[in-house]
Scaffold this motif. Structure first.
Motif, PDB file in Angstrom:
ATOM      1  N   LEU A 386       0.598  -1.169  -0.029  1.00 31.19           N
ATOM      2  CA  LEU A 386      -0.010   0.060  -0.128  1.00 31.19           C
ATOM      3  C   LEU A 386       0.910   1.350   0.038  1.00 31.19           C
ATOM      4  O   LEU A 386       0.612   2.117  -0.745  1.00 31.19           O
ATOM      5  N   CYS A 387       2.043   1.258   0.667  1.00 29.18           N
ATOM      6  CA  CYS A 387       2.853   2.453   0.783  1.00 29.18           C
ATOM      7  C   CYS A 387       3.471   2.565  -0.815  1.00 29.18           C
ATOM      8  O   CYS A 387       3.357   3.740  -1.072  1.00 29.18           O
ATOM      9  N   TYR A 388       3.707   1.529  -1.313  1.00 27.31           N
ATOM     10  CA  TYR A 388       4.325   1.637  -2.771  1.00 27.31           C
ATOM     11  C   TYR A 388       3.366   2.176  -3.832  1.00 27.31           C
ATOM     12  O   TYR A 388       3.375   3.039  -4.400  1.00 27.31           O
ATOM     13  N   LEU A 389       2.126   1.457  -3.692  1.00 19.67           N
ATOM     14  CA  LEU A 389       0.975   1.894  -4.352  1.00 19.67           C
ATOM     15  C   LEU A 389       0.822   3.531  -4.475  1.00 19.67           C
ATOM     16  O   LEU A 389       0.433   4.473  -5.279  1.00 19.67           O
ATOM     17  N   ALA A 390       0.698   4.130  -2.764  1.00 18.54           N
ATOM     18  CA  ALA A 390       0.318   5.382  -2.745  1.00 18.54           C
ATOM     19  C   ALA A 390       1.890   6.332  -3.263  1.00 18.54           C
ATOM     20  O   ALA A 390       1.287   7.256  -4.077  1.00 18.54           O
ATOM     21  N   TRP A 391       2.740   5.815  -3.255  1.00 16.92           N
ATOM     22  CA  TRP A 391       4.014   6.590  -3.953  1.00 16.92           C
ATOM     23  C   TRP A 391       3.672   6.733  -5.573  1.00 16.92           C
ATOM     24  O   TRP A 391       3.886   7.596  -5.983  1.00 16.92           O
ATOM     25  N   TRP A 392       3.298   5.447  -5.774  1.00 10.14           N
ATOM     26  CA  TRP A 392       3.319   5.215  -7.466  1.00 10.14           C
ATOM     27  C   TRP A 392       2.055   6.119  -7.871  1.00 10.14           C
ATOM     28  O   TRP A 392       2.158   6.502  -9.290  1.00 10.14           O
ATOM     29  N   ARG A 393       0.928   6.275  -7.098  1.00 11.75           N
ATOM     30  CA  ARG A 393      -0.170   7.116  -7.596  1.00 11.75           C
ATOM     31  C   ARG A 393       0.109   8.574  -7.466  1.00 11.75           C
ATOM     32  O   ARG A 393      -0.653   9.456  -7.491  1.00 11.75           O
ATOM     33  N   GLY A 394       1.406   9.033  -6.868  1.00 15.15           N
ATOM     34  CA  GLY A 394       1.577  10.358  -6.886  1.00 15.15           C
ATOM     35  C   GLY A 394       1.371  10.985  -5.495  1.00 15.15           C
ATOM     36  O   GLY A 394       1.618  12.071  -4.985  1.00 15.15           O
ATOM     37  N   ASN A 395       0.931  10.173  -4.632  1.00 12.36           N
ATOM     38  CA  ASN A 395       0.375  10.381  -3.132  1.00 12.36           C
ATOM     39  C   ASN A 395       1.588  10.120  -2.165  1.00 12.36           C
ATOM     40  O   ASN A 395       1.551   9.225  -1.764  1.00 12.36           O
ATOM     41  N   ARG A 396       2.592  10.922  -2.185  1.00 13.53           N
ATOM     42  CA  ARG A 396       3.840  10.698  -1.472  1.00 13.53           C
ATOM     43  C   ARG A 396       3.380  10.222   0.093  1.00 13.53           C
ATOM     44  O   ARG A 396       2.949  11.279   0.692  1.00 13.53           O
ATOM     45  N   PRO A 397       3.524   9.151   0.437  1.00 10.46           N
ATOM     46  CA  PRO A 397       3.466   8.596   2.032  1.00 10.46           C
ATOM     47  C   PRO A 397       4.159   9.815   2.878  1.00 10.46           C
ATOM     48  O   PRO A 397       5.174  10.326   2.678  1.00 10.46           O
ATOM     49  N   ALA A 398       3.623  10.099   3.989  1.00 14.46           N
ATOM     50  CA  ALA A 398       3.836  11.078   4.937  1.00 14.46           C
ATOM     51  C   ALA A 398       5.077  10.478   5.711  1.00 14.46           C
ATOM     52  O   ALA A 398       5.463   9.249   5.522  1.00 14.46           O
ATOM     53  N   GLY A 399       5.760  11.423   6.457  1.00 17.28           N
ATOM     54  CA  GLY A 399       7.088  10.892   6.923  1.00 17.28           C
ATOM     55  C   GLY A 399       6.662   9.856   8.191  1.00 17.28           C
ATOM     56  O   GLY A 399       7.205   8.924   8.295  1.00 17.28           O
ATOM     57  N   ALA A 400       5.602  10.066   8.765  1.00 15.92           N
ATOM     58  CA  ALA A 400       5.053   8.925   9.687  1.00 15.92           C
ATOM     59  C   ALA A 400       4.835   7.555   9.286  1.00 15.92           C
ATOM     60  O   ALA A 400       5.044   6.561   9.938  1.00 15.92           O
ATOM     61  N   HIS A 401       4.378   7.491   7.875  1.00 13.69           N
ATOM     62  CA  HIS A 401       4.084   6.287   7.110  1.00 13.69           C
ATOM     63  C   HIS A 401       5.314   5.809   6.995  1.00 13.69           C
ATOM     64  O   HIS A 401       5.431   4.408   7.344  1.00 13.69           O
TER      65      HIS A 401
END
Length: 619
Positions: A386-401
């Motif tokens: 899920l972290c990778y998918l968020a990054w791939w969609r352009g929604n960069r994971p927050a620092g806490a994530h």
């Protein structure tokens, strides 16, 4: 076991005093913040354990009422901390989660009234503080290598046993698990909402891992709770660069390092949380050094006494491990205890790193008889995806994530290269759930519902009904455990033989008798002074490899009056590396019996146990 009301009062007083000590420290260092109660509680417990160790000679010599008196000022401060935090408002907003967690704690409440019956409880978890009180010293002894562990929780138990009865130990663990559930829910609902937080908390609370540990005394909750407290502190302070935070994280890191050697991995995770954003930039160097210095100094000061104790008495602060660095213990002893982990638990090296996250979910035979359950494996697979998918969609994971993912990875790798027992994953599991919840928050409702459904299905498939039923059985045995605890103990532990053996010792030996335990080291209930003598496990007595050797000089040197011998292989830690020594000792015992140096007595109602009396020489 003691009076249940007195036991519960003692535990509540200790926890309230810990809350007061930690809350007062937080108020001094961070006066602008409403004190986070979990952080305050963990800080206070660590500081009280530190005081119990450093002042142990006074505590052991003083009457019991002085401990009650000592905790009263802290309890008064704890009440003030509760008023400043205003937990009532939080409870009103989250009444459903609070009610569910309260029911979970009450379900296992009666287990605290059962006499401790697990192998570890009877060997060292509770046996050590009982022996400290009986012998008036916290000195570690080489007959029980576990006595050389740092043992922070045992010093808290020492305070409780001084105040009340043996039931306080399990009460403390149960209430700390309740705090762990509440804190986990609070952190989950901040990143994924209340409904998801309730579901994930219930999945965690009903996992086979938690169900196996919540009803007995295990030390891992003293690792998991401070780590979650450090996470809570990081979330509440955000980008605040208050240099005093380094002291707080340092106390938490030193505290978990003082629980056991494997707490070093949790200390590393807390260090990762202690590093503020922009720490490695050239700006704010003074604040960075103050934070780092406070962390290091607090961690060292808190952990050092717990390692200094075995260093002074046994010559090795990490006894019985790392003997090559300190010249002790014997290579055979260290090899035995390394083999105990390598032979019985886990998968070695790269295959273990690659597959253990999956096998711990269901394959109990290669770990310690406990599994994490399928939701652990689902989260371990889904959270980084899920972290990778968020990054791939352009929604960069927050620092806490990203921080949750990094801590999860570090704890998992540390576990893979050290002791692979499933229960050592308890500190990792809540952070993994937070990592997964942060990923779920990036999904739409349909995909989130799908993953939550898979987690529910996994939880149902891995649900340990036997462990869950323990709560019901405990309530059914409440009256019997209060009136005839020995009968309950004989039912619950590995056969009734040891109970009968100790009863026979009590009835047929004088109080000054010195007992040697062979092939069984469950000494918690031994009514006489005892020492462990099983070959390989300890270095107090070296029996040698010669089956024809005479063991009587060694018995007389250590003033042993009788031997309590377990003739059945119920010892879960028996290893092939010590098989030759076991056989040689058995032959030495037979030779002493043939010569009449030992006199054998069969113990009624205990076919597995034999009492061998040492015949005194005549002059």
């Amino acid at each position: 076991m003691g009076n249940p009301i007195l036991n519960l009062t003692a535990v509540i007083l200790l926890l309230t005093a810990a809350l007061g000590v930690g809350g007062t420290l937080l108020h001094r260092l961070m006066p602008t913040y409403r004190p986070p109660l979990t952080v305050a509680l963990c800080l206070g417990l660590i500081l009280l354990a530190w005081l119990a160790l450093t002042a142990s000679p006074l505590i052991l010599a003083a009457p019991a009422w002085t401990v009650w008196l000592f905790l009263l000022p802290g309890a008064a401060a704890g009440i003030l901390t509760l008023r400043r935090a205003d937990p009532g408002r939080w409870l009103r907003q989250h009444w459903m989660a609070t009610g569910i967690i309260l029911l979970a704690v009450l379900w296992f409440g009666a287990s605290t009234l059962l006499p401790p019956f697990s192998w570890d409880e009877q060997t060292y978890q509770l046996a050590l503080p009982v022996h400290w009180l009986a012998e008036g010293s916290t000195r570690p002894t080489p007959d029980l290598p576990y006595s050389g562990f740092p043992l922070l929780p045992q010093f808290l138990v020492m305070l409780l046993l001084k105040m009340a009865g043996l039931a306080t130990a399990r009460m403390l663990i149960l209430l700390l698990f309740g705090v762990l559930f509440l804190t986990l829910y609070d952190e989950l609902q901040h990143c994924a909402g209340q409904r998801t937080a309730i579901l994930l908390t219930v999945i965690f609370a009903l996992s086979p891992l938690v169900l196996a540990m919540i009803r007995e005394f295990y030390a891992e909750v003293f690792l998991a709770l401070p780590l979650l407290a450090a996470w809570q502190l990081r979330r509440l302070t955000g980008d605040d660069r208050n240099p005093h935070q380094g002291w707080l994280y340092g106390i938490l890191a030193g505290g978990v390092a003082a629980v056991k050697l494997t707490g070093a991995g949790t200390s590393l995770a807390i260090l990762m949380l202690a590093i503020p954003p922009g720490f490695f930039r050239r700006i704010n160097r003074r604040e960075n050094w103050l934070t780092a210095g406070g962390f290091l100094l607090a961690a060292v000061v808190l952990a050092a006494p717990f390692y200094l104790r075995p260093a002074l008495f046994l010559g090795n602060p990490c006894y019985p491990f790392l003997g090559g660095l300190f010249g002790t213990p014997s290579p055979e002893l260290e090899a035995y205890h390394h083999a105990m982990g390598d032979f019985r638990y886990g998968i070695g090296w790269l295959p273990g790193i690659a597959y253990s996250w999956l096998f711990t979910a269901f394959y109990e035979d290669i770990y310690d008889g406990i599994t994490t359950g399928w939701p652990f494996a689902v989260c371990a697979l889904a959270a980084p995806l899920l972290c990778y998918l968020a990054w791939w969609r352009g929604n960069r994971p927050a620092g806490a994530h990203l921080l949750a993912g990094a801590i999860t990875l570090v704890l998992y790798l540390f576990w893979c290269v050290t002791a692979q027992q499933t229960r050592f994953l308890l500190p990792l599991y809540p952070i993994l759930l937070i990592f997964a919840a942060q990923g779920l928050a990036t999904l739409g409702n349909r995909f989130k519902a799908l993953i939550l459904g898979v987690l529910l299905l996994g939880g149902a498939l891995s649900f340990d009904w036997y462990a869950f039923r323990h709560g019901w059985y405990s309530w059914m045995l409440t009256d019997l455990s209060l009136t005839r605890p020995a009968e309950v103990l004989a039912r619950a532990m590995r056969g009734p033989d040891m109970v009968s053996g100790y009863h026979y010792l009590l009835q047929n030996t004088p109080p000054e008798t010195r007992v040697l335990l062979l092939f069984d080291r469950r000494s918690l209930y031994c009514p006489r002074f005892s020492r462990n003598g099983t070959p390989g496990f300890q270095e107090w007595i070296d029996w040698g490899d010669d089956p024809q050797a005479d063991l009587m000089p060694k018995l007389r040197e250590h003033r042993i009056d009788c031997i309590l011998l377990n003739t059945l292989e119920r010892n879960p830690d028996q290893l092939e590396v010590a098989r030759n020594k076991d056989i040689a000792l058995a032959e030495q015992l037979r030779g002493a019996l043939r010569r009449g140096d030992l006199v054998m007595e069969e113990i009624p109602d205990s076919p597995a146990m034999l009492l061998l009396r040492v015949r005194k020489p005549s002059f």
